[in-house]
Design a protein around this motif. Structure first.
Motif, PDB file in Angstrom:
ATOM      1  N   GLU A  37       0.767  -1.271   0.071  1.00 22.03           N
ATOM      2  CA  GLU A  37       0.111   0.061  -0.153  1.00 22.03           C
ATOM      3  C   GLU A  37       0.832   1.319   0.087  1.00 22.03           C
ATOM      4  OE1 GLU A  37      -3.477   0.087   2.330  1.00 22.03           O
ATOM      5  OE2 GLU A  37      -4.166  -1.560   1.502  1.00 22.03           O
ATOM      6  N   GLU A  38       1.970   1.245   0.763  1.00 19.14           N
ATOM      7  CA  GLU A  38       2.957   2.490   0.725  1.00 19.14           C
ATOM      8  C   GLU A  38       3.613   2.492  -0.725  1.00 19.14           C
ATOM      9  OE1 GLU A  38       4.635   5.801   1.552  1.00 19.14           O
ATOM     10  OE2 GLU A  38       2.921   4.746   2.783  1.00 19.14           O
ATOM     11  N   ARG A  41       1.245   4.175  -2.948  1.00 26.11           N
ATOM     12  CA  ARG A  41       0.938   5.737  -2.560  1.00 26.11           C
ATOM     13  C   ARG A  41       2.163   6.686  -3.255  1.00 26.11           C
ATOM     14  NH1 ARG A  41      -0.361   3.474   2.275  1.00 26.11           N
ATOM     15  NH2 ARG A  41      -2.572   3.891   2.831  1.00 26.11           N
ATOM     16  N   ARG A  42       3.573   5.783  -3.223  1.00 21.02           N
ATOM     17  CA  ARG A  42       4.531   6.700  -4.000  1.00 21.02           C
ATOM     18  C   ARG A  42       4.506   6.850  -5.257  1.00 21.02           C
ATOM     19  NH1 ARG A  42       7.482   3.141  -0.103  1.00 21.02           N
ATOM     20  NH2 ARG A  42       8.113   1.707  -1.596  1.00 21.02           N
ATOM     21  N   ALA A  44       1.658   8.051  -6.552  1.00 28.24           N
ATOM     22  CA  ALA A  44       0.809   9.219  -6.949  1.00 28.24           C
ATOM     23  C   ALA A  44       1.350  10.578  -7.242  1.00 28.24           C
ATOM     24  CB  ALA A  44      -0.105   9.368  -5.385  1.00 28.24           C
ATOM     25  N   LEU A  69      -4.894   3.990  -4.689  1.00 24.23           N
ATOM     26  CA  LEU A  69      -3.506   4.569  -3.635  1.00 24.23           C
ATOM     27  C   LEU A  69      -2.787   5.573  -4.599  1.00 24.23           C
ATOM     28  CD1 LEU A  69      -3.131   1.523  -1.262  1.00 24.23           C
ATOM     29  CD2 LEU A  69      -4.272   3.720  -0.942  1.00 24.23           C
TER      30      LEU A  69
END
Length: 195
Positions: A37-38, A41-42, A44, A69
């Motif tokens: 998930e992290e 997000r990177r 984005a 995400l």
């Protein structure tokens, strides 16, 4: 700004438990790990300033969640042809385990009993490219969220190498790649780029 020539932005889903363990994850719908998930997000910031004519995603949750995400979930359309390769009897098994009974096995060079053949995947890739062409014509930009082997096969097809050409392309989780054109030639503009 819109792209003056067609661009397909390929985004491989982020990390799952099976991806981390090298298990073939075709139709099994595994969720992202917290670190996946992290990783998603990177993506984005790299996508935030881009204008996409359409956002397409595999129906499997790992691709859809990566899309969400990464900030493009609200615009995404599910496209079944973006599903991962159907590994059949090899679902959930690692390459090392398969090679105990089939030395030298790869998804690009050997069959997947009970699953999709290279030819079937190639037909799916061509359908997908035709669909993309219909959406953007000779210019424009699409984001496609999907899976490692189908995106590699798609890139091989784009480059005129056929789906087996994907064997030449390594693709990590949570990365972005861009297919485009230089003059009339299909090219890789960016490949397996971490963000």
């Amino acid at each position: 700004m819109p792209s003056p020539s067609p661009e397909l932005w390929l985004l491989r889903h982020s990390a799952t438990d099976w991806a981390r363990n090298g298990r073939h994850t075709g139709r099994t719908d595994r969720p992202l790990l917290p670190e996946g998930e992290e990783e998603a997000r990177r993506l984005a910031p790299a996508l935030a300033g881009m204008a996409f004519d359409a956002v397409l995603t595999s129906p499997l949750q790992r691709a859809r969640r990566t899309c969400e995400l990464a900030g493009l979930g609200k615009d995404a359309r599910i496209v079944d042809d973006l599903r991962e390769w159907d590994y059949g009897d090899y679902e959930g098994i690692t390459t090392a385990e398969i090679r105990r009974s089939v030395p030298g096995w790869t998804v690009f060079s050997h069959p997947c009993p009970g699953g999709e053949s290279l030819e079937q995947v190639g037909q799916r890739c061509q359908r997908l490219l035709n669909h993309c062409q219909g959406l953007i014509g000779g210019h424009g930009r699409l984001a496609l969220f999907a899976h490692g082997h189908i995106l590699r096969a798609l890139a091989g097809t784009w480059l005129g190498l056929g789906p087996g050409g994907g064997a030449l392309l390594s693709l990590s989780t949570g990365t972005l790649s861009v297919l485009g054109r230089e003059r009339e030639q299909a090219v890789l503009l960016r490949w397996n780029a971490p963000v």
